[in-house]
Design an enzyme around this catalytic site. Structure first.
Site, short mmCIF file in Angstrom:
data_model
loop_
_atom_site.label_atom_id
_atom_site.label_comp_id
_atom_site.label_asym_id
_atom_site.label_seq_id
_atom_site.Cartn_x
_atom_site.Cartn_y
_atom_site.Cartn_z
N GLY A 182 51.63 -43.21 -9.00
CA GLY A 182 51.61 -42.79 -10.40
C GLY A 182 51.02 -43.81 -11.35
O GLY A 182 51.41 -43.87 -12.53
N ARG A 232 48.45 -32.17 -2.88
CA ARG A 232 48.60 -30.84 -2.30
C ARG A 232 47.45 -29.97 -2.78
O ARG A 232 47.08 -30.04 -3.96
CB ARG A 232 49.91 -30.16 -2.77
CG ARG A 232 51.18 -30.87 -2.38
CD ARG A 232 51.47 -30.83 -0.92
NE ARG A 232 51.48 -29.48 -0.36
CZ ARG A 232 51.41 -29.21 0.94
NH1 ARG A 232 51.30 -30.19 1.80
NH2 ARG A 232 51.45 -27.97 1.37
N ASN A 255 42.03 -32.45 -12.76
CA ASN A 255 42.22 -33.33 -11.61
C ASN A 255 41.33 -34.55 -11.79
O ASN A 255 40.32 -34.50 -12.50
CB ASN A 255 41.83 -32.61 -10.32
CG ASN A 255 42.11 -33.46 -9.08
OD1 ASN A 255 43.15 -34.11 -9.00
ND2 ASN A 255 41.18 -33.47 -8.14
N HIS A 313 39.36 -37.18 -9.24
CA HIS A 313 38.99 -37.38 -7.84
C HIS A 313 38.20 -38.68 -7.74
O HIS A 313 37.25 -38.90 -8.51
CB HIS A 313 38.14 -36.21 -7.34
CG HIS A 313 37.72 -36.40 -5.93
ND1 HIS A 313 38.57 -36.24 -4.86
CD2 HIS A 313 36.53 -36.80 -5.39
CE1 HIS A 313 37.93 -36.50 -3.73
NE2 HIS A 313 36.69 -36.86 -4.03
N THR A 373 39.40 -25.55 -9.94
CA THR A 373 39.16 -24.16 -9.56
C THR A 373 39.62 -24.01 -8.11
O THR A 373 40.12 -24.97 -7.51
CB THR A 373 37.67 -23.80 -9.68
OG1 THR A 373 36.94 -24.65 -8.78
CG2 THR A 373 37.16 -23.96 -11.10
N GLN A 427 40.35 -47.42 -9.47
CA GLN A 427 41.58 -46.99 -10.15
C GLN A 427 41.65 -47.53 -11.58
O GLN A 427 42.09 -46.83 -12.49
CB GLN A 427 42.80 -47.43 -9.37
CG GLN A 427 43.14 -46.46 -8.23
CD GLN A 427 44.63 -46.30 -8.02
OE1 GLN A 427 45.37 -47.26 -8.17
NE2 GLN A 427 45.07 -45.11 -7.66
N GLU A 476 39.73 -45.26 -13.52
CA GLU A 476 40.45 -44.00 -13.72
C GLU A 476 41.44 -44.10 -14.88
O GLU A 476 41.60 -43.17 -15.67
CB GLU A 476 41.22 -43.63 -12.44
CG GLU A 476 40.31 -43.28 -11.29
CD GLU A 476 41.08 -42.77 -10.08
OE1 GLU A 476 42.25 -43.16 -9.89
OE2 GLU A 476 40.50 -41.97 -9.32
C1 GAR Z 1 43.95 -41.77 -7.63
O1 GAR Z 1 43.05 -42.78 -7.29
C2 GAR Z 1 43.27 -40.42 -7.59
O2 GAR Z 1 41.91 -40.49 -7.86
C3 GAR Z 1 43.53 -39.99 -6.17
O3 GAR Z 1 44.82 -40.44 -5.88
C4 GAR Z 1 45.05 -41.65 -6.57
C5 GAR Z 1 46.44 -41.60 -7.17
O4 GAR Z 1 46.82 -42.84 -7.66
N1 GAR Z 1 43.43 -38.58 -6.07
C6 GAR Z 1 42.89 -37.96 -5.03
O5 GAR Z 1 42.48 -38.54 -4.05
C7 GAR Z 1 42.87 -36.44 -5.14
N2 GAR Z 1 41.96 -35.90 -4.21
P1 GAR Z 1 48.08 -42.98 -8.62
O6 GAR Z 1 49.25 -42.25 -7.95
O7 GAR Z 1 48.33 -44.47 -8.63
O8 GAR Z 1 47.72 -42.42 -9.93
#
Ligand code: GAR
Length: 222
Positions: A15, A94, A110, A112, A144, A174, A177
């Site tokens: 998270g 999921r 989302n 990615h 989608t 990250q 992100e």
């Molecule tokens: C993130 O890096 C996100 O991009 C990835 O999971 C991580 C969650 O990190 N998502 C995927 O791979 C979805 N296909 P977090 O729990 O530390 O936010």
């Protein structure tokens, strides 16, 4: 959305993206109502982050259900207790079924960890290193039925350091992100960005290409 956008954040793990949302909202930089944090895993650390921020939490374990649709229905029934305007998938691992996606059509985001349409699916960082790509990053998109295939909103890209490990690259992605996801969700929350007829609209115009923010190797925005 005229009123403050009621947002459900869906997680499965650490998270850190959720934490970025919490920090932005608490500092006043992001105008979303973080109404509930939902996890499909009871031990997800993101639930602790939510409780520390006084955000209601909900957890339903997918393993308790016979199939995807019955889990999706239970999840939707739980989420609807908060009547969310927006669903933010933040490391929610999921795949959502067609009925769930249709129920919240155009209201699910989302993130990615790749520059979509490149590298949908898992292990993106290692695949980028193996391919010798010069650039990598992350993409915020509408969800989608097509896995990692919905219309894109915002990408953060950064140069790959060829000698780094997948974990080092993942950490740098990250950090990007944490900058781009709250920003893009804020655009949706304030109505600047919309999903219409299967496409992203930004400021009233179709945007088939995402907005792109470029960062340097130290994570500074260029
Ligand atoms: C993130 O890096 C996100 O991009 C990835 O999971 C991580 C969650 O990190 N998502 C995927 O791979 C979805 N296909 P977090 O729990 O530390 O936010």
């Amino acid at each position: 959305m005229a009123t403050r956008c009621k947002t459900a954040v869906l997680i499965s793990g650490s998270g850190t993206n959720l934490q970025a949302f919490i920090d932005r909202v608490e500092s006043g930089a992001l105008n979303l109502d973080l109404s509930v944090v939902f996890s499909n895993k009871p031990d997800a650390f993101g639930l602790v982050r939510a409780r520390n921020a006084d955000i209601p939490t909900a957890c339903i374990e997918h393993g308790d259900f016979a199939d995807r649709d019955s889990f999706d229905r239970a999840m939707a029934a739980k989420l609807d207790e908060w009547q969310p305007d927006l669903l933010v998938l933040a490391g929610f691992m999921r795949i959502l079924g067609a009925a769930f996606v249709a129920r919240y059509a155009g209201r699910i985001l989302n993130i990615h960890p790749a520059l979509l349409p490149a590298y949908p699916g898992l292990n993106t960082h290692q695949r980028v290193l193996d391919a010798g790509d010069k650039w990598h990053g992350s993409t915020v998109h509408f969800v989608t039925e097509e896995l990692d295939g919905g219309p894109r909103i915002l990408q953060g890209r950064l140069p790959v350091i060829p000698s780094e490990t997948a974990d080092q690259l993942a950490a740098r992605v990250q950090a990007v992100e944490h900058r781009i996801y709250p920003e893009a969700a804020g655009w949706v929350g304030e109505g600047r960005v919309e999903y219409r007829d299967g496409r992203t609209w930004i400021d009233g115009a179709i945007a088939d290409e995402p907005v792109v923010h470029t960062f340097d190797i130290d994570g500074r925005k260029r």
